[in-house]
Write a protein that holds these residues in place. Structure first.
Motif, mmCIF file in Angstrom:
data_model
loop_
_atom_site.group_PDB
_atom_site.id
_atom_site.type_symbol
_atom_site.label_atom_id
_atom_site.label_comp_id
_atom_site.label_asym_id
_atom_site.label_seq_id
_atom_site.Cartn_x
_atom_site.Cartn_y
_atom_site.Cartn_z
ATOM 1 N N LYS A 117 0.516 8.153 -6.944
ATOM 2 C CA LYS A 117 -0.030 9.459 -7.764
ATOM 3 C C LYS A 117 -0.818 8.867 -8.431
ATOM 4 C CE LYS A 117 2.387 13.085 -7.981
ATOM 5 N NZ LYS A 117 2.193 14.928 -7.751
ATOM 6 N N VAL A 118 -1.781 10.140 -8.263
ATOM 7 C CA VAL A 118 -3.443 9.815 -8.912
ATOM 8 C C VAL A 118 -3.443 10.625 -10.116
ATOM 9 C CG1 VAL A 118 -5.917 10.941 -8.630
ATOM 10 C CG2 VAL A 118 -4.122 10.802 -6.920
ATOM 11 N N ASP A 119 -3.118 9.696 -11.287
ATOM 12 C CA ASP A 119 -3.792 9.257 -12.789
ATOM 13 C C ASP A 119 -2.192 9.824 -13.268
ATOM 14 O OD1 ASP A 119 -6.022 9.832 -12.446
ATOM 15 O OD2 ASP A 119 -6.291 12.027 -13.381
ATOM 16 N N LYS A 120 -0.837 9.493 -12.171
ATOM 17 C CA LYS A 120 -0.248 9.103 -13.362
ATOM 18 C C LYS A 120 0.615 7.222 -12.963
ATOM 19 C CE LYS A 120 0.394 13.387 -13.726
ATOM 20 N NZ LYS A 120 -0.039 13.967 -15.000
ATOM 21 N N GLN A 121 0.001 7.017 -11.454
ATOM 22 C CA GLN A 121 0.376 5.615 -11.566
ATOM 23 C C GLN A 121 -0.204 4.403 -12.441
ATOM 24 O OE1 GLN A 121 2.064 6.691 -7.723
ATOM 25 N NE2 GLN A 121 2.947 4.786 -7.753
ATOM 26 N N GLU A 122 -0.051 2.517 -12.318
ATOM 27 C CA GLU A 122 -0.786 2.248 -12.639
ATOM 28 C C GLU A 122 -1.552 1.785 -11.447
ATOM 29 O OE1 GLU A 122 -2.528 1.559 -15.757
ATOM 30 O OE2 GLU A 122 -1.262 2.803 -16.405
ATOM 31 N N LEU A 123 -3.008 1.610 -11.410
ATOM 32 C CA LEU A 123 -3.414 0.481 -11.081
ATOM 33 C C LEU A 123 -4.961 0.781 -12.227
ATOM 34 C CD1 LEU A 123 -4.449 2.567 -7.430
ATOM 35 C CD2 LEU A 123 -2.826 0.596 -8.004
ATOM 36 N N PRO A 141 -6.465 14.347 -9.351
ATOM 37 C CA PRO A 141 -5.276 14.069 -10.302
ATOM 38 C C PRO A 141 -3.846 15.136 -9.598
ATOM 39 C CG PRO A 141 -7.379 15.435 -12.009
ATOM 40 C CD PRO A 141 -7.181 15.164 -10.385
ATOM 41 N N ASP A 142 -2.703 14.444 -9.556
ATOM 42 C CA ASP A 142 -1.746 14.718 -9.269
ATOM 43 C C ASP A 142 -1.299 14.774 -7.899
ATOM 44 O OD1 ASP A 142 -0.359 14.867 -11.883
ATOM 45 O OD2 ASP A 142 -1.136 16.878 -11.842
ATOM 46 N N ASP A 143 -2.367 14.286 -6.787
ATOM 47 C CA ASP A 143 -2.487 14.548 -5.263
ATOM 48 C C ASP A 143 -1.999 13.241 -5.159
ATOM 49 O OD1 ASP A 143 -4.098 16.443 -5.026
ATOM 50 O OD2 ASP A 143 -5.673 15.954 -4.431
ATOM 51 N N LEU A 144 -0.112 13.308 -4.242
ATOM 52 C CA LEU A 144 -0.707 11.781 -3.505
ATOM 53 C C LEU A 144 -1.069 11.347 -2.630
ATOM 54 C CD1 LEU A 144 2.167 9.605 -4.032
ATOM 55 C CD2 LEU A 144 3.329 11.491 -2.200
ATOM 56 N N VAL A 145 -1.035 10.394 -3.019
ATOM 57 C CA VAL A 145 -2.604 9.397 -1.943
ATOM 58 C C VAL A 145 -1.782 8.848 -1.020
ATOM 59 C CG1 VAL A 145 -4.733 7.918 -1.614
ATOM 60 C CG2 VAL A 145 -4.607 10.473 -3.449
ATOM 61 N N THR A 146 -2.004 7.703 -0.141
ATOM 62 C CA THR A 146 -1.636 7.109 0.910
ATOM 63 C C THR A 146 -2.731 6.119 1.549
ATOM 64 O OG1 THR A 146 0.038 8.184 2.209
ATOM 65 C CG2 THR A 146 -0.296 6.404 3.206
ATOM 66 N N MET A 147 -2.808 4.953 0.635
ATOM 67 C CA MET A 147 -3.788 4.337 0.887
ATOM 68 C C MET A 147 -3.568 2.984 1.015
ATOM 69 S SD MET A 147 -5.319 4.147 -2.790
ATOM 70 C CE MET A 147 -5.737 3.071 -3.450
ATOM 71 N N ARG A 148 -4.770 1.965 1.434
ATOM 72 C CA ARG A 148 -4.999 0.792 1.665
ATOM 73 C C ARG A 148 -6.822 0.213 1.512
ATOM 74 N NH1 ARG A 148 -1.908 -1.798 5.979
ATOM 75 N NH2 ARG A 148 -3.404 -3.341 6.501
ATOM 76 N N TYR A 149 -5.732 -1.423 0.619
ATOM 77 C CA TYR A 149 -7.110 -1.483 -0.232
ATOM 78 C C TYR A 149 -7.381 -2.851 -0.744
ATOM 79 C CZ TYR A 149 -4.621 -2.006 -4.324
ATOM 80 O OH TYR A 149 -3.888 -2.319 -5.730
ATOM 81 N N SER A 150 -8.021 -3.900 0.532
ATOM 82 C CA SER A 150 -8.100 -5.415 -0.172
ATOM 83 C C SER A 150 -9.100 -5.604 -1.405
ATOM 84 C CB SER A 150 -8.405 -5.991 1.438
ATOM 85 O OG SER A 150 -10.506 -5.586 1.094
ATOM 86 N N LEU A 151 -8.631 -7.030 -1.960
ATOM 87 C CA LEU A 151 -9.783 -6.729 -3.253
ATOM 88 C C LEU A 151 -10.261 -8.537 -2.394
ATOM 89 C CD1 LEU A 151 -7.781 -6.529 -5.818
ATOM 90 C CD2 LEU A 151 -9.990 -4.848 -5.359
ATOM 91 N N LEU A 152 -11.857 -8.851 -2.683
ATOM 92 C CA LEU A 152 -13.104 -10.018 -2.712
ATOM 93 C C LEU A 152 -13.749 -10.411 -3.912
ATOM 94 C CD1 LEU A 152 -12.918 -8.054 -0.249
ATOM 95 C CD2 LEU A 152 -14.120 -9.869 1.168
#
Length: 181
Positions: free
Chosen positions: A117-123, A87-98
Motif C-alpha cells: 500500500k503506497v506510502d502506508k507500509q514500510e519499505l 499514494p494509497d494505491d495497492l501495488v503487487t510487485m516483486r524485487y531483488s536486491l544486489l
C-alpha cells in the motif's frame, strides 16, 4: 526571648536557598556531530562515485536520475499506461536486491511477490520513492547509495553497514485507490 526565636526563624528561611544544580564537568561543543556529518558526506560521495563509474561503463542502458538521489534504467517500459503509481494505491510487485558487484543479496524468490500500500507500509526509503516512478507492467533497475537503502544499521541479516544497493523492481499490478477515482 521572642526576638531570638524570630531571628532564628528568619535566619533559617534566608539560609534555605534550595538545591543548586551541578555544573557539567565537560562542556560538549558539538564536534562529534560535525565529524559525523563530514564522515557521512565523504561516504555518500564515495558511493555516488562508484555508482557513476558503473553508469559510465554501461553503454547499453539509458539512465535516469531519480528525484531522491537514485539512478535507474528501464528493463521493460510500458508506453501504453499513462498514469504512474500514486499514494494509497495497492501495488503487487516483486524485487531483488544486489550489491554493486552484482552479487545477489535477496533474489526474487527470497522476497517473493508482495502487496504494498503506497506510502502506508514500510519499505526502505529508496524503494518507497522508486515505486512511484513506475507504472503497471514495468521493470526497472535502481541504484541506491546506502543512505537510501538500509544505511548504517543494515537489515540485521544479509545487508551490512553502509551497503549501496542495486534493486530490480517489477510492478505486476496496480489497484488504484477507489477514493481518488
Amino acid at each position: 526571648m521572642k526576638k531570638i526565636i524570630y531571628l532564628v526563624l528568619v535566619l533559617c528561611f534566608i539560609s534555605c536557598d534550595g538545591p543548586e544544580p551541578r555544573r557539567p564537568i565537560k562542556v560538549k561543543t558539538g564536534s562529534y556531530i560535525k565529524q559525523s556529518i563530514e564522515r557521512n558526506k565523504l561516504l555518500l560521495a564515495k558511493e555516488e562515485s562508484a555508482i557513476q563509474a558503473i553508469i559510465k561503463k554501461d553503454s547499453t542502458n539509458t539512465y535516469v536520475s531519480g528525484t531522491n538521489g537514485s539512478w535507474y534504467y528501464y528493463n521493460t517500459k510500458n508506453e501504453q499506461e499513462k498514469q504512474t503509481i500514486q499514494p494509497d494505491d495497492l501495488v503487487t510487485m516483486r524485487y531483488s536486491l544486489l550489491n554493486l558487484n552484482n552479487d545477489t543479496i535477496y533474489g526474487f524468490n527470497d522476497i517473493g511477490t508482495i502487496q504494498y500500500k503506497v506510502d502506508k507500509q514500510e519499505l526502505f526509503l529508496g524503494l518507497r520513492t522508486s515505486v512511484k516512478l513506475l507504472k503497471e507492467n514495468e521493470t526497472a533497475t535502481f541504484f541506491f547509495p546506502s543512505s537510501l537503502g538500509y544505511g548504517y544499521h543494515g537489515d540485521d541479516h544479509k545487508i551490512g553497514t553502509n551497503v549501496p544497493l542495486k534493486a530490480v523492481v517489477s510492478i505486476l499490478k496496480v489497484e488504484k485507490d477507489s477514493i481518488l477515482n
